[in-house]
Design an enzyme around this catalytic site. Structure first.
Site, PDB file in Angstrom:
ATOM      1  N   LYS A  64      14.538  34.161  30.775  1.00  0.00           N
ATOM      2  CA  LYS A  64      14.861  33.423  29.572  1.00  0.00           C
ATOM      3  C   LYS A  64      14.495  31.942  29.725  1.00  0.00           C
ATOM      4  O   LYS A  64      14.382  31.510  30.872  1.00  0.00           O
ATOM      5  CB  LYS A  64      16.338  33.603  29.197  1.00  0.00           C
ATOM      6  CG  LYS A  64      17.309  32.781  30.065  1.00  0.00           C
ATOM      7  CD  LYS A  64      18.722  32.962  29.628  1.00  0.00           C
ATOM      8  CE  LYS A  64      19.200  31.848  28.738  1.00  0.00           C
ATOM      9  NZ  LYS A  64      19.544  30.599  29.432  1.00  0.00           N
ATOM     10  N   HIS A 113      20.917  37.235  32.922  1.00  0.00           N
ATOM     11  CA  HIS A 113      21.580  37.468  34.215  1.00  0.00           C
ATOM     12  C   HIS A 113      23.058  37.805  34.053  1.00  0.00           C
ATOM     13  O   HIS A 113      23.667  38.359  34.961  1.00  0.00           O
ATOM     14  CB  HIS A 113      21.323  36.320  35.194  1.00  0.00           C
ATOM     15  CG  HIS A 113      22.145  35.103  34.965  1.00  0.00           C
ATOM     16  ND1 HIS A 113      21.848  34.164  34.015  1.00  0.00           N
ATOM     17  CD2 HIS A 113      23.272  34.655  35.571  1.00  0.00           C
ATOM     18  CE1 HIS A 113      22.737  33.190  34.050  1.00  0.00           C
ATOM     19  NE2 HIS A 113      23.628  33.471  34.987  1.00  0.00           N
ATOM     20  N   ASP A 153      20.786  28.128  24.635  1.00  0.00           N
ATOM     21  CA  ASP A 153      20.823  28.295  26.091  1.00  0.00           C
ATOM     22  C   ASP A 153      21.844  29.348  26.516  1.00  0.00           C
ATOM     23  O   ASP A 153      21.623  30.074  27.484  1.00  0.00           O
ATOM     24  CB  ASP A 153      21.167  26.939  26.743  1.00  0.00           C
ATOM     25  CG  ASP A 153      21.074  26.971  28.261  1.00  0.00           C
ATOM     26  OD1 ASP A 153      20.096  27.552  28.772  1.00  0.00           O
ATOM     27  OD2 ASP A 153      21.965  26.417  28.933  1.00  0.00           O
ATOM     28  N   HIS A 177      23.795  34.990  26.480  1.00  0.00           N
ATOM     29  CA  HIS A 177      24.877  35.455  27.354  1.00  0.00           C
ATOM     30  C   HIS A 177      26.127  35.855  26.563  1.00  0.00           C
ATOM     31  O   HIS A 177      26.703  36.923  26.776  1.00  0.00           O
ATOM     32  CB  HIS A 177      25.263  34.381  28.370  1.00  0.00           C
ATOM     33  CG  HIS A 177      24.121  33.905  29.214  1.00  0.00           C
ATOM     34  ND1 HIS A 177      23.112  34.739  29.647  1.00  0.00           N
ATOM     35  CD2 HIS A 177      23.811  32.686  29.721  1.00  0.00           C
ATOM     36  CE1 HIS A 177      22.255  34.049  30.386  1.00  0.00           C
ATOM     37  NE2 HIS A 177      22.661  32.797  30.443  1.00  0.00           N
ATOM     38  N   LYS A 225      29.310  22.747  28.414  1.00  0.00           N
ATOM     39  CA  LYS A 225      29.104  22.131  29.723  1.00  0.00           C
ATOM     40  C   LYS A 225      30.136  21.017  29.890  1.00  0.00           C
ATOM     41  O   LYS A 225      30.652  20.491  28.908  1.00  0.00           O
ATOM     42  CB  LYS A 225      27.693  21.546  29.821  1.00  0.00           C
ATOM     43  CG  LYS A 225      26.614  22.627  29.795  1.00  0.00           C
ATOM     44  CD  LYS A 225      25.375  22.210  30.540  1.00  0.00           C
ATOM     45  CE  LYS A 225      24.293  23.275  30.481  1.00  0.00           C
ATOM     46  NZ  LYS A 225      24.530  24.414  31.383  1.00  0.00           N
TER      47      LYS A 225
HETATM   48  C1  BG6 Z   1      21.730  29.826  32.339  1.00  0.00           C
HETATM   49  C2  BG6 Z   1      21.695  28.560  31.512  1.00  0.00           C
HETATM   50  O1  BG6 Z   1      21.164  30.891  31.616  1.00  0.00           O
HETATM   51  O2  BG6 Z   1      23.092  30.142  32.637  1.00  0.00           O
HETATM   52  C3  BG6 Z   1      22.359  27.426  32.250  1.00  0.00           C
HETATM   53  O3  BG6 Z   1      20.345  28.225  31.242  1.00  0.00           O
HETATM   54  C4  BG6 Z   1      23.754  27.807  32.687  1.00  0.00           C
HETATM   55  O4  BG6 Z   1      22.405  26.256  31.448  1.00  0.00           O
HETATM   56  C5  BG6 Z   1      23.745  29.149  33.412  1.00  0.00           C
HETATM   57  O5  BG6 Z   1      24.251  26.800  33.529  1.00  0.00           O
HETATM   58  C6  BG6 Z   1      25.161  29.641  33.669  1.00  0.00           C
HETATM   59  O6  BG6 Z   1      25.137  30.773  34.482  1.00  0.00           O
HETATM   60  P1  BG6 Z   1      26.351  31.145  35.423  1.00  0.00           P
HETATM   61  O7  BG6 Z   1      25.945  32.420  36.065  1.00  0.00           O
HETATM   62  O8  BG6 Z   1      26.496  29.999  36.394  1.00  0.00           O
HETATM   63  O9  BG6 Z   1      27.558  31.271  34.551  1.00  0.00           O
END
Ligand code: BG6
Length: 488
Positions: free
Chosen positions: A150, A180, A237, A242, A342
């Site tokens: 992504k 992910h 993002d 997600h 964030k």
């Molecule tokens: C990513 C985003 O897909 O996921 C990031 O681009 C973000 O901005 C990250 O920090 C968060 O992933 P995780 O696994 O740390 O919750």
């Protein structure tokens, strides 16, 4: 199936990483492949070919990996012998994606008849040219797989363009679109919780469920990624991918099997049933925020506008909260509250399912509020908790909320693999269930686009919130007006 027979399909495996010198490769992909190697989850014939524009030879590349990737491997899993064995799998090919002859060079390194996995961890603008040139160099055959990192586009038209371009050379069954979050242990566990038990299913619907909250809060700020992030924002993002994937797993109908298409068909139905936002809905039901100077993790931190490479008048949101509905029989009138940001107070991702209170208030001293909640904590720790009412000991009928806590940490001693490790193993084994299908991705954009465009039309600036807080006050108001509150 015995894992060793499942991973060996008789073909040598060539894993070819585009963007092989990049941040993701160093921080996530190589450490994940090391872990897979350590645990015997890579075929013995594996070769990992990183490509990049730097004029490195293999020695210089290995030195770069030592310096930039090794420290991302969990200390307790590191051992010199395995690391040396892992380094032996690595090759480096200097390649400029614009230069056709460089692909000829790659074709010489990749073994004839190998099972090729192309991991595209570059800017998505390069996906088309990479796929075209791979095909022209004769590297794409029926066994090849391509993994797309992504962001997959920044809106529906650009996502369609990428899908078309990749689809010219790869069948849908060869395309692995990574989100992910779908590789996280806890997210996969949510499927088991829902469909491996029968006690939840009769309750898992309106009107028994009164609301669902999904929070993905990050403590980190934008860091060094402003160049990418400022044109992206929290909606593109995090939420469009997600959080919507989490929502799908909470809301989907039971699939008929764990077959990839059976699962993805059900997720697609959810995405297509998400209510479309009008401008009035956007103004009322969405909140954008941007962090300002504050204290995070006991340290004073800068606001988003002061971060390196962020334009001083940026209107990019670093926080978004919204209320949405899924227009199906099961979810009729149940609000889904989604929130991500964030520089929030702490890293915390959770799903909170609130059940309707008893229809008749039998106990006069009931404490009020929500009697029953199922809280699924995804990170930093994995936990599943059920809040229920119980009687306080003593005379009278005083009630109090208590928590049934499934102790997953002590129930399972096994190591929990990182999301990328699990997903890479899935790619090697040809399992598509935890990857997004084209129509899912496009349905997610079709829902998100009008919201993003609506924000532009409305022209409002994001609400400021201090770093280290839970976001702007408007986000609390969004739930309060429905009689709900975020569960921290
Ligand atoms: C990513 C985003 O897909 O996921 C990031 O681009 C973000 O901005 C990250 O920090 C968060 O992933 P995780 O696994 O740390 O919750």
């Amino acid at each position: 199936m015995n894992p060793s027979t499942e991973i060996e399909n008789g073909l040598p495996l060539d894993m070819i990483i585009f963007g092989g010198m990049g941040d993701l490769a160093m921080r996530k992909l190589l450490p994940a492949l090391y872990m897979a190697f350590l645990h015997g989850n890579l075929p013995a014939t594996t070769r990992i070919v990183s490509t990049g524009r730097q004029d490195f030879d293999r020695e210089a590349y290995l030195a770069h990996v030592e310096e930039n990737s090794r420290s991302f491997i969990t200390q307790s899993a590191f051992n010199d012998k395995t690391w040396d064995g892992f380094l032996k799998l690595l090759e480096y090919v200097r390649l400029d994606v614009q230069a056709a002859p460089d692909f000829g060079g790659l074709a010489q390194v990749s073994r004839p008849g190998a099972q090729r996995v192309f991991y595209l961890s570059t800017a998505p603008a390069l996906f088309t040219i990479i796929c075209d040139k791979l095909a022209a160099a004769g590297l794409v055959d029926g066994n090849a797989r391509v993994v797309l990192e992504k962001p997959l586009g920044h809106d529906l038209p650009s996502a369609i363009e990428i899908n078309e371009a990749v689809g010219k050379h790869f069948a849908e069954s060869q395309i692995y679109r990574i989100d992910h979050y779908l590789g996280k242990e806890t997210v996969q566990n949510l499927m088991v919780l829902r469909f491996g038990n029968s006690i939840l299913e009769p309750l898992w619907r309106a009107p028994n469920i009164s609301s669902v909250q999904i929070t993905v809060a990050e403590e980190l700020g934008v860091g060094s990624r402003a160049g990418f992030y400022d044109g992206t924002g929290a909606m593109r993002d995090m939420l469009q991918n997600h959080l919507l994937q989490l929502l799908c797993i909470v809301a989907m109908e039971p699939p008929t099997s764990l077959n990839a298409d059976a699962v993805r068909d059900e997720k697609l139905k959810v995405l297509r049933s998400l209510r479309r936002f009008t401008l009035a809905d956007i103004a009322r039901d969405t909140v954008r925020g941007q962090y300002t100077h504050g204290v995070s993790g006991n340290q004073e931190v800068e606001g988003y506008l002061e971060e390196r490479n962020v334009p001083e008048d940026s209107k990019t949101e670093t926080f978004v909260a919204l209320r949405t509905y899924i227009d199906t029989w099961r979810w009729s009138k149940v609000p889904f509250y989604l929130r991500t940001g964030k520089r929030m107070q702490r890293r915390s991702s959770k799903i909170v399912v609130e059940f309707a209170n008893p229809p008749f208030p039998l106990f006069p001293d009931a404490p009020g509020g929500v009697a029953n909640r199922l809280v699924i904590e995804l990170q930093p720790e994995e936990a599943i908790k059920l809040q229920i009412m119980a009687k306080q000991p003593g005379s009278g009928m005083q009630m109090q909320q208590v928590t049934l806590n499934l102790d997953l940490q002590s129930a399972f001693q096994q190591r929990r693999a990182e999301a990328y490790e699990r997903l890479l193993i899935d790619v090697v084994r040809g399992r598509l269930t935890h990857f997004m299908r084209r129509d899912e991705l496009e349905a997610a954009w079709a829902w998100a686009d009008p919201i993003i465009n609506g924000w532009t039309t409305l022209g409002e600036k994001p609400h400021p919130y201090p770093a280290g807080s839970w976001g702007p006050a408007e986000s609390f108001a969004l739930l309060a007006r429905d009689g709900h509150a975020w569960v921290e």
